[in-house]
Design a protein around this motif. Structure first.
Motif, short mmCIF file in Angstrom:
data_model
loop_
_atom_site.label_atom_id
_atom_site.label_comp_id
_atom_site.label_asym_id
_atom_site.label_seq_id
_atom_site.Cartn_x
_atom_site.Cartn_y
_atom_site.Cartn_z
N ARG A 259 0.95 -1.83 0.28
CA ARG A 259 0.26 0.03 -0.15
C ARG A 259 0.91 0.94 -0.45
O ARG A 259 2.35 1.55 0.59
N ASP A 261 0.14 4.46 1.42
CA ASP A 261 0.79 4.49 2.82
C ASP A 261 1.48 3.94 3.65
O ASP A 261 0.87 3.74 5.08
N SER A 264 3.16 4.68 7.14
CA SER A 264 2.26 5.32 8.40
C SER A 264 1.43 3.67 9.05
O SER A 264 0.28 4.53 9.95
N TYR A 446 10.29 4.03 1.90
CA TYR A 446 8.70 4.61 1.60
C TYR A 446 8.81 6.01 1.25
O TYR A 446 7.58 6.12 0.73
#
Lengths: 487, 310
Positions: A259, A261, A264, A446
């Motif tokens: 993913r 995101d 986080s 990332y």
């Protein structure tokens, strides 16, 4: 007048009788020999142990024969270290406690003089331990050649790989047997991405610690290259296992196999999202019984695929051990008890599963079924107590699990410095700085400016004293190698 | 002549007379309003998430729960038989502890505030010294457990924390700043030292006392560390500690399975997640939210009281 005399006589007689009766009780009891109480500290979760007070009856019944009475005190897992440190520092009495490399630091407490030297006690009071725990594994409890804790046998080397949901794999007709290396995964991920756009192929990136390589990683920062006979400690950040892992995770990220995101997403959330069906699979340790565990934990039937071989790290056996307090009043009984939980399945079963009939039943196949609303169950922390290979399996588990796990351990490639222990004292402040940096930069792969961050990280690591840490590690490894005849 | 207070309007600066002053006032209000909104918004989210079901949480947090669900509250109350008992322990800890603490601290502060008191300097230094240096956890633990024998009793929550030196200093300053003529006149009327303390010093320090009491109450209500170190009996767990343990237990349940060499029979997917955390937060802060307005009128005056003189 007569009455009072009579009363006096009667009351005197009665008093004498009572005194005699009272005196007789201890005499009778000492003939039976009062069992010695052993205080053992470990941790346990209330989710599983609803009432510890009544559970230990089962094991105490078995221990009575040896004149031992166990007083098991379970501390909440999150409080274990803090409370135990207070108990040790305030010199409070106890006999046995859990210790390890990651919870209640073993080497630090040995250095403090908190634990009893068991080397000479084993042949005297617990000779059977050496029959059940191979010298190689027992040595994980050594400091400078003396034994200070008994390691609990369990899986010591996990092969690494991934889990893929059965429903997804079957629907898309993925041939699991064809997957041997990481390169075989890309077409699979591509297929999942195009056929099941509602899913991310993987829940997260590869774990850099266990990525397929024979390197020995020392405390995150040092590494001894695979097949290096000279045992040179080099920076972990120069090793292919580090560089390749970063590169691979970047690839996963850029291709959209994880993913966007991800930086986080917490571990907690990621686990929950796996359960909720957001991912087709996840990387992780693969092991005998791993699919069952995945099903229980993540709620999906899955295939597990091994990608890298098992590697036994230099201190992996020190991950769960039990040590004896220096203050113990009865080392003989304590050693006998430790011998029992490492060599006798019946004692261990009673300790972990409680009373048969009330806390559990034995199924016709010989497995343990936990009674519903059982007040006592320590099965999930078996690894913190004793030799897990002797434990009766629970319902739904493979009865040959112990043998299979043992086989994985025995077949695993060993680090050339198995048994080495790093003394972090001289490099404490450097390690603290390095740990802080590692935490701060942990998601750099990332980030959009990854390359910049990577360069920044590596230069900061140098400033934080990486070279000093490596030099100290080298010195300790050399000293260890000479002492153990490896050099 | 009329000796009632002059109408307050005359003391206020005329409104909107100076444009600059007015606009800076509005700016201030805007900032404060924004600040209040940020806090209210967080509160709102907490309540909203606590009313969301675990299954819905995968889509993230919402301003309004997509479907109203009491799942997290049901789980909390079903899994904690001790919750009412814990509320009781917390109430005793917070109320009795605060009451005793205020009584002891105000008496102490009064003594320190009297200039005639001989040991005043020595005792003030004693208080001040412990504000700067502490014996550390291990010695306190040894003292409390091995010598005072308070381990695992309700008194360990109440007694060791009775005197907060910072609060004593605050009360002392307040009592010192009261006009000495008040004390003198009471003395002339024949009041004993106790009488002066109870009838003059205490009522006039009410704002400071209320401030100290409220801070003490809040601190005790929210304290989970003291019980973690000194309490092992479930029946003596205060609410904050009980909830703290429960959250950890869920995390533990997950870790346990992670580390277990054998597969586990526990179904983690059924355990509530963020909604549970938020529900617990609501459960613990609720009583304090009720108490706050009672103190508020004192509190606003009292917070600056330590710094005021005259």
């Amino acid at each position: 007048m007569k009455k009072t005399i009579l009363r006096k006589v009667v009351s005197t007689l009665l008093a004498t009788a009572m005194v005699m009766a009272l005196a007789a009780i201890p005499a009778f009891a000492s003939a039976q020999e009062e069992p010695t109480t052993i205080i053992q500290y470990n941790f346990g979760s209330e989710t599983f142990i609803k009432n510890t007070g009544i559970g230990v009856e089962a094991v105490n019944e078995l221990l009575l024969e040896y004149g031992i009475k166990l007083d098991l005190r379970l501390l909440s897992e999150s409080e274990y270290v803090e409370r135990m440190n207070l108990i040790i520092n305030s010199n409070e009495y106890f006999d046995i406690c859990f210790t390890s490399t990651w919870r209640l630091d073993f080497y630090q407490n040995v250095g403090k003089g908190a634990f009893l030297d068991l080397t000479d006690l084993i042949p005297e009071y617990a000779p059977k331990i050496t029959e059940f725990i191979k010298p190689e594994y027992l040595a994980f409890g050594n400091v400078n050649g003396r034994l200070y804790a008994i390691p609990n046998l369990q899986i010591l080397a996990n092969p690494y790989g991934l889990y893929l949901r059965k429903d997804v794999a079957d629907e898309l007709g993925i041939d699991m047997t064809a997957i041997k290396t990481l390169d075989d995964l890309d077409p699979v991920f591509e297929l999942i991405k195009s056929e099941r756009p509602d899913l991310y192929p993987m829940g997260g990136g590869l774990d850099d610690r266990v990525w397929g390589s024979g390197d020995t990683v020392i405390s995150f920062y040092g590494a001894i290259a695979e097949d290096d006979p000279d045992l040179n400690v080099v920076s972990y950040y120069t090793r292919p296992m580090y560089l390749n892992t970063n590169e691979y995770n970047l690839h996963l990220y850029n291709e959209g196999y994880i993913r966007p995101d991800i930086a986080s997403v917490t571990t907690d959330q990621s686990q929950g999202d796996m359960v909720a069906g957001l991912y087709a699979g996840a990387f992780g340790d693969v092991k005998p019984g791993g699919e069952v565990e995945f099903k229980n934990r993540r709620g999906w039937d899955a295939y597990q695929i091994k990608i890298s071989d098992a590697m036994m790290g230099y201190n992996s056996g020190a991950a769960t051990m039990n040590a004896v307090s220096i203050n113990t009043a009865s080392p003989d009984k304590v050693m006998k008890y430790l011998e029992l939980i490492h060599t006798d399945g019946k004692t261990l079963d009673a300790l972990l599963y409680g009373t048969e009939g009330r806390d559990h039943v034995i199924t016709p196949e010989g497995a343990v079924r936990i009674a519903e609303n059982s007040p006592y169950f320590l099965g999930n922390t078996a690894w913190a107590f004793g030799n897990t290979f002797l434990l009766t399996v629970m319902e739904g588990q493979d009865p040959t699990l112990a043998e299979r796990t043992e086989a994985v351990n025995d077949a695993a490639k060993r680090s050339p410095i198995v048994g080495f222990a790093l003394n972090t004292e001289p490099i404490q402040s450097e390690l603290a700085q390095l740990d802080a940096l590692r935490e701060e930069y942990k998601n750099r792969v990332y980030m959009p400016n990854y390359e910049e961050l990577e360069a920044e990280y590596l230069s900061k690591v140098q400033l934080a004293g990486l070279d000093k840490v490596l030099a100290e590690m080298q010195a300790q490894v050399d000293a260890w190698a000479i002492a153990n005849g490896k050099k | 002549m009329d000796y009632t207070a002059p109408p307050p309007e005359t003391t206020r600066p005329a409104r909107r007379s100076g444009g600059r002053e007015g606009s800076s006032l509005w700016l201030m209000y805007a900032i404060l309003l924004l600040f209040a909104l940020v806090i209210l918004f967080s509160f709102w989210i907490i309540i909203s998430v606590s009313l969301t079901s675990t299954a819905e949480l995968r889509y993230g947090f919402r301003i309004l729960p997509p479907r109203f669900s009491l799942e997290a509250y049901q789980y909390t109350f079903a899994n904690m038989k001790g919750i009412w008992n814990a509320y009781g322990v917390s109430a005793v800890y917070a109320l009795l502890g605060t009451l005793l603490a205020v009584a002891v601290m105000s008496a102490f502060a009064y003594a320190l505030s009297r200039p005639r008191f001989q040991a005043r300097r020595g005792l003030t230094f004693y208080v001040f010294f412990t504000m700067l240096f502490s014996g550390g956890l291990t010695p306190s633990y040894i003292l409390i457990k091995q010598y005072l024998k308070l381990y695992d009793t309700i008194w360990v929550l109440i007694l060791p924390g009775l005197v907060n030196c910072w609060h004593v200093m605050m009360l002392r300053t307040t009592m010192q700043s009261l006009p000495s003529s008040l004390y003198d006149s009471a003395r002339i009327d024949g009041a004993s030292e106790y009488r002066v303390f109870v009838s003059v010093a205490l009522p006039l320090s009410a704002p400071a006392l209320a401030t100290v009491a409220f801070m003490g109450l809040l601190g005790r209500w929210n304290d989970w560390y003291t019980p973690m170190i000194y309490i092992t009996k479930n029946s003596l767990f205060p609410i904050q500690y009980l909830l703290q343990r429960m959250l950890n237990n869920i995390q533990e349940a997950m870790n346990m399975i992670e580390f277990s060499p054998f597969a586990s029979s526990v179904d983690v997917s059924k355990l509530p997640r963020e909604n549970l955390r938020m529900a617990m937060m609501v459960i613990t802060i609720f009583p304090m939210m009720l108490v706050f307005p009672l103190f508020q009128r004192f509190f606003i005056r009292g917070i600056t009281v330590g710094s005021m003189k005259g």
